[in-house]
Scaffold this motif. Structure first.
Motif, mmCIF file in Angstrom:
data_model
loop_
_atom_site.group_PDB
_atom_site.id
_atom_site.type_symbol
_atom_site.label_atom_id
_atom_site.label_comp_id
_atom_site.label_asym_id
_atom_site.label_seq_id
_atom_site.Cartn_x
_atom_site.Cartn_y
_atom_site.Cartn_z
ATOM 1 N N ALA A 144 -12.023 -50.484 -8.697
ATOM 2 C CA ALA A 144 -13.171 -50.454 -7.781
ATOM 3 C C ALA A 144 -13.703 -51.861 -7.516
ATOM 4 C CB ALA A 144 -14.273 -49.577 -8.363
ATOM 5 N N LYS A 188 -17.549 -48.617 -1.851
ATOM 6 C CA LYS A 188 -16.439 -48.277 -2.735
ATOM 7 C C LYS A 188 -16.957 -47.422 -3.881
ATOM 8 C CE LYS A 188 -12.299 -48.323 -4.518
ATOM 9 N NZ LYS A 188 -11.189 -47.597 -3.882
ATOM 10 N N TYR A 189 -16.482 -46.199 -3.967
ATOM 11 C CA TYR A 189 -16.938 -45.290 -5.017
ATOM 12 C C TYR A 189 -16.214 -45.611 -6.322
ATOM 13 C CZ TYR A 189 -17.697 -41.033 -7.698
ATOM 14 O OH TYR A 189 -18.040 -40.145 -8.682
ATOM 15 N N SER A 190 -16.905 -45.432 -7.449
ATOM 16 C CA SER A 190 -16.298 -45.626 -8.764
ATOM 17 C C SER A 190 -16.810 -44.545 -9.707
ATOM 18 C CB SER A 190 -16.625 -47.014 -9.328
ATOM 19 O OG SER A 190 -18.008 -47.131 -9.591
ATOM 20 N N TYR A 191 -16.054 -44.304 -10.753
ATOM 21 C CA TYR A 191 -16.437 -43.311 -11.766
ATOM 22 C C TYR A 191 -17.777 -43.673 -12.387
ATOM 23 C CZ TYR A 191 -15.801 -40.266 -15.886
ATOM 24 O OH TYR A 191 -15.950 -39.311 -16.862
ATOM 25 N N PHE A 238 -20.236 -45.395 -10.964
ATOM 26 C CA PHE A 238 -21.298 -45.123 -9.998
ATOM 27 C C PHE A 238 -21.638 -43.629 -9.990
ATOM 28 C CE2 PHE A 238 -22.785 -43.893 -5.772
ATOM 29 C CZ PHE A 238 -23.818 -44.795 -5.561
ATOM 30 N N GLY A 239 -20.620 -42.774 -9.991
ATOM 31 C CA GLY A 239 -20.852 -41.339 -10.020
ATOM 32 C C GLY A 239 -21.583 -40.912 -11.284
ATOM 33 N N VAL A 271 -26.301 -37.373 -1.687
ATOM 34 C CA VAL A 271 -25.350 -38.086 -0.825
ATOM 35 C C VAL A 271 -25.905 -38.156 0.598
ATOM 36 C CG1 VAL A 271 -23.072 -37.911 0.267
ATOM 37 C CG2 VAL A 271 -23.300 -37.606 -2.207
ATOM 38 N N ILE A 302 -24.534 -41.754 2.085
ATOM 39 C CA ILE A 302 -23.242 -42.132 1.508
ATOM 40 C C ILE A 302 -22.142 -41.347 2.217
ATOM 41 C CG2 ILE A 302 -21.845 -42.093 -0.615
ATOM 42 C CD1 ILE A 302 -24.416 -42.440 -2.196
ATOM 43 N N LYS A 361 -17.068 -39.708 -0.300
ATOM 44 C CA LYS A 361 -17.471 -40.160 -1.635
ATOM 45 C C LYS A 361 -18.201 -39.043 -2.371
ATOM 46 C CE LYS A 361 -15.972 -44.046 -0.012
ATOM 47 N NZ LYS A 361 -14.576 -44.425 -0.252
ATOM 48 N N LEU A 419 -17.561 -37.513 -6.057
ATOM 49 C CA LEU A 419 -18.608 -37.337 -7.057
ATOM 50 C C LEU A 419 -18.570 -35.907 -7.618
ATOM 51 C CD1 LEU A 419 -21.023 -38.214 -8.663
ATOM 52 C CD2 LEU A 419 -22.460 -37.934 -6.635
ATOM 53 N N ASP A 458 -15.719 -35.726 -10.052
ATOM 54 C CA ASP A 458 -16.050 -36.373 -11.323
ATOM 55 C C ASP A 458 -17.085 -35.566 -12.107
ATOM 56 O OD1 ASP A 458 -14.264 -38.382 -10.931
ATOM 57 O OD2 ASP A 458 -15.732 -39.846 -10.198
#
Length: 397
Positions: free
Chosen positions: A109, A198-201, A203-204, A227, A232, A236, A240, A243
């Motif tokens: 990410a 850019k989504y990341s684990y 961030f979620g 969201v 967003i 993404k 989320l 995750d």
């Protein structure tokens, strides 16, 4: 400097002093840093363009990376930096999988041009470490967490400070609506839509950690609301939700694992207690046998009864006499000890002579002090351990 382009001056200050610019300003400055060469050429009054090293340093500062650090360019580099920061060549097996997962997802990410460091990412990183490293001792958990953050090119102190500040913001907001309208969340809402965030684990995980702080139970519906409120990219939001499902199942598995470990520990303690009890009972039995041997030996060695002195127990005295007779039958030379040649001679005199090596084995069993011979007391102890004293009417050995 660029008098007609004062933002360039901001870039230089950020690069040299590591100034913490607000996230929204960071977005504008990042775009500026990326376009400085062409922008500078368009400004005829600009005379001192920023060196590329300054532009890179400014970008690192604005993305949240510490001075002199940079994000790892590959997952392998991230792992190397992790172990260098951790100071050991390995981590506990139950933590290794988590470390690999977080390093891999975060590294991929961070190197994306659309990655934006923010307090939600910081909170999620911290929450993931707290959750999946809960079984490790505190000092080890802190060391692994700091090594992960350092490996990603960030400052552990700054990331934890950002996470704590966001927790305080959520606590002060109190409600979902107030939190979504707070400054940190509005800064996420203001991110450029092209390219999307850019989504990341991490961030979620930060989003899911925030929800309960304002009494919102994480769910697909809650994710859709957040969201939408933060504008967003819906794609993404799907990530989320994915995750969230993984996070829930992982927590269930962690709970099952902790329960299993607790049961295993309890079982081990029960086995240890049973073993200690068995050892205590064996020690008590041995002590009783030694006491009986003492009594039998004393009866055999006791002088004739004197006036006013109670006579030994008749049965013990008789047993002691029989033991003494048997001992003297072994002790041919009258030395007061039974030695190997004497045992060998006695075994050879049996109707069915025993092999000579059995004599040494028999002597080793009875010779508890391992001096190579059997004393009178060792002889009595061996007989009493094998069986209680025979009744007085039994024939002598």
């Amino acid at each position: 400097f660029c008098p007609k382009f004062p933002a360039a001056r901001c870039c230089q200050l950020a690069a040299r002093r590591q100034l913490a610019a607000p996230p929204r300003m960071k977005q504008h400055l990042l775009l500026l840093v990326a376009s400085l060469p062409s922008a500078h050429g368009a400004l005829l009054s600009s005379r001192r363009p920023l060196p590329s090293s300054c532009r890179a340093a400014a970008a690192r500062a604005l993305l949240g990376f510490g001075e002199g650090s940079s994000p790892p360019q590959t997952v392998d580099e991230a792992r190397q930096k992790f172990f260098a920061a951790y100071g050991k060549p390995y981590v506990a097996p139950d933590a290794q999988g988590f470390v690999n997962e977080l390093l891999g997802s975060s590294q991929m990410a961070i190197v994306s041009p659309s990655f934006r460091y923010n307090a939600v990412f910081a909170l999620g990183t911290e929450a993931l470490c707290e959750t999946f490293l809960a079984q490790r001792p505190e000092a080890e958990r802190v060391a692994i967490t700091d090594a992960i953050i350092t490996a990603l090119g960030m400052s552990p102190q700054q990331l934890k400070s950002d996470a704590a500040a966001l927790r305080e913001t959520a606590k002060a907001a109190g409600t979902e609506e107030a939190l979504l309208g707070s400054k940190p969340m509005l800064e996420i809402k203001a991110y450029p839509k092209v390219p999307p965030l850019k989504y990341s684990y991490a961030f979620g995980a930060g989003m899911l950690t925030l929800m309960p702080l304002v009494e919102v139970k994480p769910s697909d519906d809650a994710i859709d609301r957040w969201v939408g409120a933060l504008e967003i990219d819906p794609a993404k939001g799907k990530m989320l939700k994915r995750d969230f499902a993984f996070f829930e199942s992982s927590q269930d598995k962690l709970a099952e694992m902790r329960q299993m470990m607790a049961e295993m520990q309890a079982s081990a303690k029960r086995k240890e207690a049973a073993k200690l009890k068995e050892q205590a009972e064996a020690a008590a039995a041995e002590a009783a046998a030694e006491a009986a041997a003492e009594e039998a030996a004393a009866a055999a060695d006791a002088p004739q009864e004197e006036a006013g002195v109670a006579a030994p127990d008749a049965e013990a005295e008789a047993a002691g006499a029989r033991y003494r007779a048997a001992f003297e039958q072994f002790d041919k030379d009258g030395s007061g000890f039974i030695e190997l040649p004497e045992v060998e001679a006695l075994l050879q005199s049996l109707p069915e002579p025993a092999p000579q090596d059995e004599a040494a084995a028999l002597l080793a069993i009875v010779d508890t002090d391992e001096d190579g011979r059997v004393s009178w007391r060792e002889f009595c102890n061996a007989l009493l351990r094998a069986s209680p004293p025979p009744p007085a009417s039994a024939p002598s050995p």
